[in-house]
Design a protein around this motif. Structure first.
Motif, PDB file in Angstrom:
ATOM      1  N   VAL A  17       0.958  -1.293  -0.138  1.00  0.00           N
ATOM      2  CA  VAL A  17       0.187  -0.150   0.003  1.00  0.00           C
ATOM      3  C   VAL A  17       1.159   1.677   0.316  1.00  0.00           C
ATOM      4  O   VAL A  17       0.448   2.197  -0.954  1.00  0.00           O
ATOM      5  CB  VAL A  17      -0.841   0.030   1.070  1.00  0.00           C
ATOM      6  CG1 VAL A  17      -1.383   1.682   1.349  1.00  0.00           C
ATOM      7  CG2 VAL A  17      -1.742  -0.819   1.322  1.00  0.00           C
ATOM      8  N   ASP A  18       1.807   1.397   1.033  1.00  0.00           N
ATOM      9  CA  ASP A  18       3.078   2.652   0.667  1.00  0.00           C
ATOM     10  C   ASP A  18       3.206   2.490  -0.818  1.00  0.00           C
ATOM     11  O   ASP A  18       3.587   3.491  -0.817  1.00  0.00           O
ATOM     12  CB  ASP A  18       3.840   1.964   1.292  1.00  0.00           C
ATOM     13  CG  ASP A  18       3.122   2.629   3.383  1.00  0.00           C
ATOM     14  OD1 ASP A  18       2.609   3.741   3.116  1.00  0.00           O
ATOM     15  OD2 ASP A  18       3.709   1.799   4.341  1.00  0.00           O
ATOM     16  N   THR A  21       0.351   4.174  -2.744  1.00  0.00           N
ATOM     17  CA  THR A  21       0.102   5.550  -2.520  1.00  0.00           C
ATOM     18  C   THR A  21       1.142   6.534  -2.422  1.00  0.00           C
ATOM     19  O   THR A  21       0.722   8.007  -1.712  1.00  0.00           O
ATOM     20  CB  THR A  21      -0.401   4.921  -0.642  1.00  0.00           C
ATOM     21  OG1 THR A  21       0.407   5.716   0.082  1.00  0.00           O
ATOM     22  CG2 THR A  21      -1.644   4.821  -0.788  1.00  0.00           C
ATOM     23  N   GLY A  23       3.141   6.305   0.341  1.00  0.00           N
ATOM     24  CA  GLY A  23       2.536   6.709   1.672  1.00  0.00           C
ATOM     25  C   GLY A  23       1.706   8.336   1.897  1.00  0.00           C
ATOM     26  O   GLY A  23       1.954   8.101   3.217  1.00  0.00           O
ATOM     27  N   ARG A  24       1.038   8.479   0.901  1.00  0.00           N
ATOM     28  CA  ARG A  24      -0.090   9.783   1.503  1.00  0.00           C
ATOM     29  C   ARG A  24      -1.081   8.800   2.058  1.00  0.00           C
ATOM     30  O   ARG A  24      -2.011   8.821   1.311  1.00  0.00           O
ATOM     31  CB  ARG A  24       0.001  10.854   0.493  1.00  0.00           C
ATOM     32  CG  ARG A  24       0.502  11.466  -0.147  1.00  0.00           C
ATOM     33  CD  ARG A  24       0.612  11.689  -2.091  1.00  0.00           C
ATOM     34  NE  ARG A  24       0.731  11.113  -2.336  1.00  0.00           N
ATOM     35  CZ  ARG A  24       2.066  10.718  -3.691  1.00  0.00           C
ATOM     36  NH1 ARG A  24       3.165  11.608  -3.250  1.00  0.00           N
ATOM     37  NH2 ARG A  24       2.077  10.598  -4.694  1.00  0.00           N
ATOM     38  N   ARG A  25      -1.789   8.735   3.102  1.00  0.00           N
ATOM     39  CA  ARG A  25      -2.664   8.169   3.784  1.00  0.00           C
ATOM     40  C   ARG A  25      -3.656   9.111   3.769  1.00  0.00           C
ATOM     41  O   ARG A  25      -3.448   9.534   5.822  1.00  0.00           O
ATOM     42  CB  ARG A  25      -1.630   6.534   4.337  1.00  0.00           C
ATOM     43  CG  ARG A  25      -1.178   5.798   4.191  1.00  0.00           C
ATOM     44  CD  ARG A  25      -0.097   4.800   5.870  1.00  0.00           C
ATOM     45  NE  ARG A  25      -0.418   4.511   4.962  1.00  0.00           N
ATOM     46  CZ  ARG A  25      -0.503   2.253   4.556  1.00  0.00           C
ATOM     47  NH1 ARG A  25      -1.909   2.115   5.596  1.00  0.00           N
ATOM     48  NH2 ARG A  25      -0.201   1.138   4.548  1.00  0.00           N
ATOM     49  N   ARG A  27      -6.073   8.587   5.501  1.00  0.00           N
ATOM     50  CA  ARG A  27      -6.880   8.113   6.806  1.00  0.00           C
ATOM     51  C   ARG A  27      -6.540   9.092   8.221  1.00  0.00           C
ATOM     52  O   ARG A  27      -6.588   8.493   9.150  1.00  0.00           O
ATOM     53  CB  ARG A  27      -7.362   6.243   6.891  1.00  0.00           C
ATOM     54  CG  ARG A  27      -8.319   6.539   6.025  1.00  0.00           C
ATOM     55  CD  ARG A  27      -8.238   4.721   6.231  1.00  0.00           C
ATOM     56  NE  ARG A  27      -8.588   4.519   7.273  1.00  0.00           N
ATOM     57  CZ  ARG A  27      -8.635   3.128   8.150  1.00  0.00           C
ATOM     58  NH1 ARG A  27      -8.361   2.640   7.218  1.00  0.00           N
ATOM     59  NH2 ARG A  27      -9.371   3.334   9.091  1.00  0.00           N
ATOM     60  N   ARG A  28      -5.289   9.364   8.148  1.00  0.00           N
ATOM     61  CA  ARG A  28      -4.148   9.914   9.374  1.00  0.00           C
ATOM     62  C   ARG A  28      -4.934  10.885  10.123  1.00  0.00           C
ATOM     63  O   ARG A  28      -5.478  10.769  11.100  1.00  0.00           O
ATOM     64  CB  ARG A  28      -3.336  10.696   9.116  1.00  0.00           C
ATOM     65  CG  ARG A  28      -1.588   9.333   8.583  1.00  0.00           C
ATOM     66  CD  ARG A  28      -0.461  10.176   8.501  1.00  0.00           C
ATOM     67  NE  ARG A  28       0.358   9.076   7.728  1.00  0.00           N
ATOM     68  CZ  ARG A  28       0.548   9.474   6.801  1.00  0.00           C
ATOM     69  NH1 ARG A  28       0.781  10.693   5.832  1.00  0.00           N
ATOM     70  NH2 ARG A  28       1.663   8.312   6.137  1.00  0.00           N
ATOM     71  N   LYS A  31      -8.293   9.731  12.547  1.00  0.00           N
ATOM     72  CA  LYS A  31      -8.155   8.923  13.099  1.00  0.00           C
ATOM     73  C   LYS A  31      -9.210   9.405  14.514  1.00  0.00           C
ATOM     74  O   LYS A  31      -9.538   8.039  14.939  1.00  0.00           O
ATOM     75  CB  LYS A  31      -6.863   8.362  13.366  1.00  0.00           C
ATOM     76  CG  LYS A  31      -6.122   9.746  13.924  1.00  0.00           C
ATOM     77  CD  LYS A  31      -4.674   8.454  14.014  1.00  0.00           C
ATOM     78  CE  LYS A  31      -3.472  10.515  14.656  1.00  0.00           C
ATOM     79  NZ  LYS A  31      -2.565   9.988  15.497  1.00  0.00           N
TER      80      LYS A  31
END
Ligand code: PBG
Length: 343
Positions: A17-18, A21, A23-25, A27-28, A31
């Protein structure tokens, strides 16, 4: 083995997934509640609410409306109580709609010109008792006509210019009774300019015009027509003056025309099914823009909630927030007191 049962390899086994993406997540920021609050882009406040109120003749009475659970028609004295309640809740303005005695309705809606008609008596009483609340009145003729149309009906046609001449006079009467904002919902051509001229000539330069600039020929007005008693009367439909729900460029031209004629604010109606129009108007004209969450929209949420099919309170909040996100400065909604109480 058929073609649907073959095994597929998961994309995640090829790339993490990283890797996908970078590393653009997103959902951060979602949370935790504090974080969601921190990044929230739109907020609903009590300043965004306009409360439509139904009026009826009589004294000290209220009547519930079948298709609008929680909404009532009020006699003038009771409407004053409701206006006081609205002011206490911090709601900036109310919009009044009269259920006129059938005996006073005629082909031309002549009772709209009576300085002592229900809507004007209510404005005077509310202005006197609750001077701090804004009063918005509709000048369309439909509550006053025997056929339920917004204009004068002649040989099967809603005649434009004669209707405009009459509503301009009715608007002056409403301003004289205490209306702060005249809101014409009839969609006749030239009405905004004519109302502006009439108001100015009579010393009402400070009375504003909120144009129902883009009012669509919609199925969502049903419960309102019951509320003001035009449901059974209306012959035919309003397609020769309201906008075709298929059109958005036309809505833009209507809004532009109304601004050129002197409208101070624009309104889109109905609301939720027409948020694209709200967005386009706000983007294009950058003027105060409102939407009317109409009776049918209210009825749908209430009915589904009453059946336990949706959470009514959450649906109310979400629908009102959607108006803000689309670009509304305010919303006419029958939920106004309930929402204001929550806020
Ligand atoms: C008519 C008018 C309508 C509404 C307000 N003024 C609709 C109509 O019957 O054409 C609708 C409001 C609602 O449905 O809540 N001039």
């Amino acid at each position: 083995m058929n073609k649907f049962s073959r095994t597929v390899s998961s994309p995640a086994t090829r790339r993490t997934v990283d890797e996908i993406t970078g590393g653009r997540r997103l959902r951060r920021t979602r949370k935790a509640d504090w974080s969601r609050r921190l990044v929230r882009e739109n907020h609903l406040t009590v300043d965004d609410l306009i409360w439509p109120l139904f009026l009826m003749e009589g004294e000290n009475r209220q009547e519930p409306l079948d298709a609008m659970p929680g909404v009532m028609r009020h006699t003038v004295d009771q409407a004053v109580r409701q206006a006081e309640r609205a002011a206490r809740l911090g709601i900036p303005a109310i919009a009044t709609f009269p259920n006129i005695d059938p005996a006073r309705r005629d082909e031309t809606g002549s009772h709209s010109l009576d300085p002592d008609n229900l809507i004007n008596r209510a404005s005077r009483a509310i202005k006197e008792a609750v001077p701090e609340i804004g009063i918005i009145t509709d000048v369309a003729l439909d509550p006053f006509t025997s056929h339920g149309h917004d204009g004068i009906l002649r040989d099967g046609e809603i005649v434009n210019d004669e209707t405009v001449a009459q509503i301009a006079v009715a608007a002056v009467g409403q301003a004289a009774a205490g209306a702060d904002i005249i809101a014409p919902s009839d969609m006749m051509d030239g009405r905004i300019g004519a109302i502006r001229d009439a108001l100015d000539q009579n010393g009402f330069q400070n009375v504003a015009i909120m144009s129902y600039a883009t009012k669509f020929a919609s199925a969502f007005y049903g419960p309102y027509r019951e509320a003001i008693g035009t449901g059974g009367l209306l012959k035919g439909d309003k397609k020769s003056y309201y906008i075709d729900p298929a059109n958005t460029d036309e809505a833009l031209r209507e809004a532009e025309q109304d601004l050129l004629e002197g409208a101070d604010m624009l309104m889109v109606k109905p609301g939720l099914p027409y948020l694209d129009i709200v967005h386009r108007l706000k983007d294009t004209f950058a003027v105060p823009t409102f939407a009317y969450q109409v009776s049918g929209e209210y009825a749908m949420i209430r009915a589904a909630a009453a059946n336990g099919w949706i959470d009514g309170e959450r649906a109310m909040i979400e629908s009102l927030l959607a108006f803000k996100r689309a670009g509304c400065d305010g919303i006419l909604t029958y939920f106004a007191p309930e929402m204001a109480e929550l806020l």
